[in-house]
Design an enzyme around this catalytic site. Structure first.
Site, PDB file in Angstrom:
ATOM      1  CG  ASP A 111      -1.731  -1.267   1.311  1.00 34.92           C
ATOM      2  OD1 ASP A 111      -2.922  -1.223   1.001  1.00 34.92           O
ATOM      3  OD2 ASP A 111      -1.171  -2.313   1.657  1.00 34.92           O
TER       4      ASP A 111
ATOM      5  CD  GLU B  83      -1.194  -2.863  -6.734  1.00 31.85           C
ATOM      6  OE1 GLU B  83      -2.037  -3.518  -6.092  1.00 31.85           O
ATOM      7  OE2 GLU B  83      -1.408  -1.708  -7.151  1.00 31.85           O
TER       8      GLU B  83
HETATM    9  C1  LIG Z   1      12.915  -5.624  -1.528  1.00 29.29           C
HETATM   10  C2  LIG Z   1      12.600  -4.155  -1.561  1.00 29.29           C
HETATM   11  C3  LIG Z   1      11.339  -3.718  -1.892  1.00 29.29           C
HETATM   12  N1  LIG Z   1      11.078  -2.384  -1.934  1.00 29.29           N
HETATM   13  C4  LIG Z   1       9.717  -1.911  -2.240  1.00 29.29           C
HETATM   14  C5  LIG Z   1       9.180  -2.201  -3.593  1.00 29.29           C
HETATM   15  C6  LIG Z   1       7.696  -2.040  -3.339  1.00 29.29           C
HETATM   16  O1  LIG Z   1       7.350  -0.670  -3.417  1.00 29.29           O
HETATM   17  C7  LIG Z   1       7.505  -2.542  -1.915  1.00 29.29           C
HETATM   18  C8  LIG Z   1       6.938  -3.940  -1.835  1.00 29.29           C
HETATM   19  O2  LIG Z   1       5.603  -3.918  -2.219  1.00 29.29           O
HETATM   20  P1  LIG Z   1       4.945  -5.045  -3.102  1.00 29.29           P
HETATM   21  O3  LIG Z   1       5.881  -5.446  -4.134  1.00 29.29           O
HETATM   22  O4  LIG Z   1       3.615  -4.559  -3.567  1.00 29.29           O
HETATM   23  O5  LIG Z   1       4.798  -6.284  -2.127  1.00 29.29           O
HETATM   24  P2  LIG Z   1       4.142  -6.410  -0.661  1.00 29.29           P
HETATM   25  O6  LIG Z   1       3.927  -7.822  -0.434  1.00 29.29           O
HETATM   26  O7  LIG Z   1       5.022  -5.740   0.295  1.00 29.29           O
HETATM   27  O8  LIG Z   1       2.763  -5.697  -0.731  1.00 29.29           O
HETATM   28  C9  LIG Z   1       1.512  -6.326  -0.707  1.00 29.29           C
HETATM   29  O9  LIG Z   1       0.833  -5.674   0.323  1.00 29.29           O
HETATM   30  C10 LIG Z   1      -0.480  -6.119   0.519  1.00 29.29           C
HETATM   31  C11 LIG Z   1      -1.065  -5.373   1.681  1.00 29.29           C
HETATM   32  C12 LIG Z   1      -1.279  -5.897  -0.732  1.00 29.29           C
HETATM   33  O10 LIG Z   1      -2.559  -6.278  -0.537  1.00 29.29           O
HETATM   34  C13 LIG Z   1      -0.640  -6.690  -1.818  1.00 29.29           C
HETATM   35  O11 LIG Z   1      -1.357  -6.540  -3.016  1.00 29.29           O
HETATM   36  C14 LIG Z   1       0.781  -6.219  -1.980  1.00 29.29           C
HETATM   37  O12 LIG Z   1       0.786  -4.918  -2.495  1.00 29.29           O
HETATM   38  O13 LIG Z   1       8.812  -2.529  -1.327  1.00 29.29           O
HETATM   39  C15 LIG Z   1      12.051  -1.456  -1.648  1.00 29.29           C
HETATM   40  O14 LIG Z   1      11.806  -0.243  -1.719  1.00 29.29           O
HETATM   41  N2  LIG Z   1      13.286  -1.891  -1.306  1.00 29.29           N
HETATM   42  C16 LIG Z   1      13.611  -3.208  -1.233  1.00 29.29           C
HETATM   43  O15 LIG Z   1      14.769  -3.549  -0.897  1.00 29.29           O
END
Ligand SMILES: Cc1cn([C@H]2C[C@H](O)[C@@H](COP(=O)(O)OP(=O)(O)O[C@H]3O[C@@H](C)[C@H](O)[C@@H](O)[C@H]3O)O2)c(=O)[nH]c1=O
Length: 387
Positions: free
Chosen positions: A24, A282
């Site tokens: 989110d 996402e």
């Molecule tokens: C590994 C890594 C990720 N990130 C960021 C990339 C993304 O913006 C974020 C991870 O988010 P996502 O990839 O969406 O995975 P998530 O599993 O963290 O988020 C999930 O949360 C739930 C509540 C939702 O319902 C899901 O649909 C999904 O969005 O972290 C970094 O900034 N640095 C890092 O080192």
């Protein structure tokens, strides 16, 4: 006289509650940066969990008592909501429910601000019909609009900041850029010919079967695992129970290193640098598509396997123009990665398809980039709404 204590004017307010994980806040933060950076708009981002936010954006400065990052004003969204002038347009992230006092202030404006509920991303077909559907507020003269990101021209599109694919191409054309990035993450230069794989996933007991394939394989694999739930599964494969960034373990052809969690910009570059990316949720799922490299998606689990429908809907679109052998390999591998099949045996056909997948993913990213991006769609929407 206006009763609002904070009279500064913003073009957009974005409200975000951190439910779990980083999805989110990851999406809301990228959107805030896009509206401010690409469109020159004054954006205020309300977040209930600043600790989670600071993982994605460690560089927050304080200017005159205001928290600022990338030109966006960051505000803690606490229970006692302050009296503020509503922005010209308002985004409610993922149905997080705006504060009552803020809604009342929106309704009191001479012409109420356009109000958008930003929805989760899905490739399912029904999204086309639900994008921009409205819901009048039961008591106030306000209308909420449901705004769906998506893959078809009838949705709001995907988050893609200006110049993203050019920046990616410049990075990928310079081996030195990759080395600099890896060094900054504490990773030694990989052996020549090593396959670089990034692994960002939820807990994944099945990963052991995959690690065993890589360890027994002919080619060196350098696995880069950002801090998170899957790290424990990976290190257990090496007989370790404690984990920490910087840990590096080797077995056969496989070397695995735990990376620190970095800001979104550096995480993007990690995706550009790797030959294969495992992503989840996402936002990282979308960023892997912009990276143009082969990838596998660990989808967020939902009750009654609702996530399988979502996964297959994306696979249908993504593999539609793919060469059939590669398409079958991707489907089998992704399904197995999400618990529907044997991941160990699904690797070989997936690995054989990697050159075809790389070519496909470049064109896939290019085709997606020909559609308007989500921030631009929202700007256009808000302009039309006030005409
Ligand atoms: C590994 C890594 C990720 N990130 C960021 C990339 C993304 O913006 C974020 C991870 O988010 P996502 O990839 O969406 O995975 P998530 O599993 O963290 O988020 C999930 O949360 C739930 C509540 C939702 O319902 C899901 O649909 C999904 O969005 O972290 C970094 O900034 N640095 C890092 O080192």
């Amino acid at each position: 006289m206006n009763a609002c204590a904070d009279e500064r004017f913003f073009d957009w307010d974005i409200f975000c509650r951190v439910v779990d994980n980083f999805g989110d806040i990851g999406v809301c933060w990228r959107l805030a940066k896009g509206l401010a950076g690409d469109h020159g708009l004054a954006v205020r981002l309300w977040i209930d969990d600043l600790k989670a936010f600071s993982r994605l954006c460690p560089e927050i400065s304080t200017v005159d008592g205001r928290l600022l990052a990338a030109g966006v004003e960051i505000r803690r969204w606490s229970r006692d909501f302050p009296s503020v002038a509503p922005a010209a347009a308002v985004i409610e992230g993922f149905g997080c429910e705006l504060p009552e006092s803020y809604l009342a202030a929106m309704a009191a404006r001479p012409s109420p601000s356009p109000w958008v509920n930003l929805e989760y991303l899905s490739a399912e077909r029904w999204v086309d019909d639900c994008h921009r559907m409205t819901s009048p507020h039961p008591r106030l003269p306000l209308v909420k609009h449901f705004f769906f990101p998506g893959f078809s021209p009838r949705t709001g599109g995907l988050l893609r900041e200006r110049g993203l694919l050019d920046a990616r191409d410049r990075f990928q054309a310079q081996p030195a850029a990759r080395e600099t990035l890896l060094r900054s993450l504490g990773v030694a230069t990989p052996p020549p010919g090593a396959r670089l794989i990034s692994l960002f996933a939820y807990e994944q007991p099945a990963v052991a079967a995959l690690l065993a394939r890589w360890a027994d394989g002919d080619e060196p694999v350098l696995l880069l695992v950002p801090e998170g739930p899957v790290v424990g599964d990976v290190m257990r494969f090496f007989g370790e129970h404690a984990t920490a960034p910087g840990m590096c373990r080797r077995q056969g052809a496989l070397t695995a290193t735990i990376l620190p969690f970095v800001d979104q910009e550096r995480y993007d570059r990690l995706l550009w640098a790797c030959d294969v990316n495992f992503v989840r949720g996402e936002d990282s799922f979308v960023r892997a598509q912009w990276a143009g490299q082969p990838f596998a998606w660990h989808i967020y689990r939902q009750e009654q396997d609702a996530h399988r429908v979502k996964l297959e809907a994306f696979l249908d679109r993504y593999t539609e123009a793919m060469e059939p052998t590669a398409a079958a390999a991707v489907r089998r591998f992704w399904l197995a990665w999400n618990g529907w099949g044997d991941i160990g045996s699904a690797w070989r056909p997936f690995a054989a398809a990697l050159p075809a997948l790389r070519a496909h993913n470049r064109s896939w990213a290019q085709a997606l980039a020909s559609a308007p991006d989500l921030a631009s769609s929202l700007v256009q929407f808000s302009r039309n709404a006030v005409k």
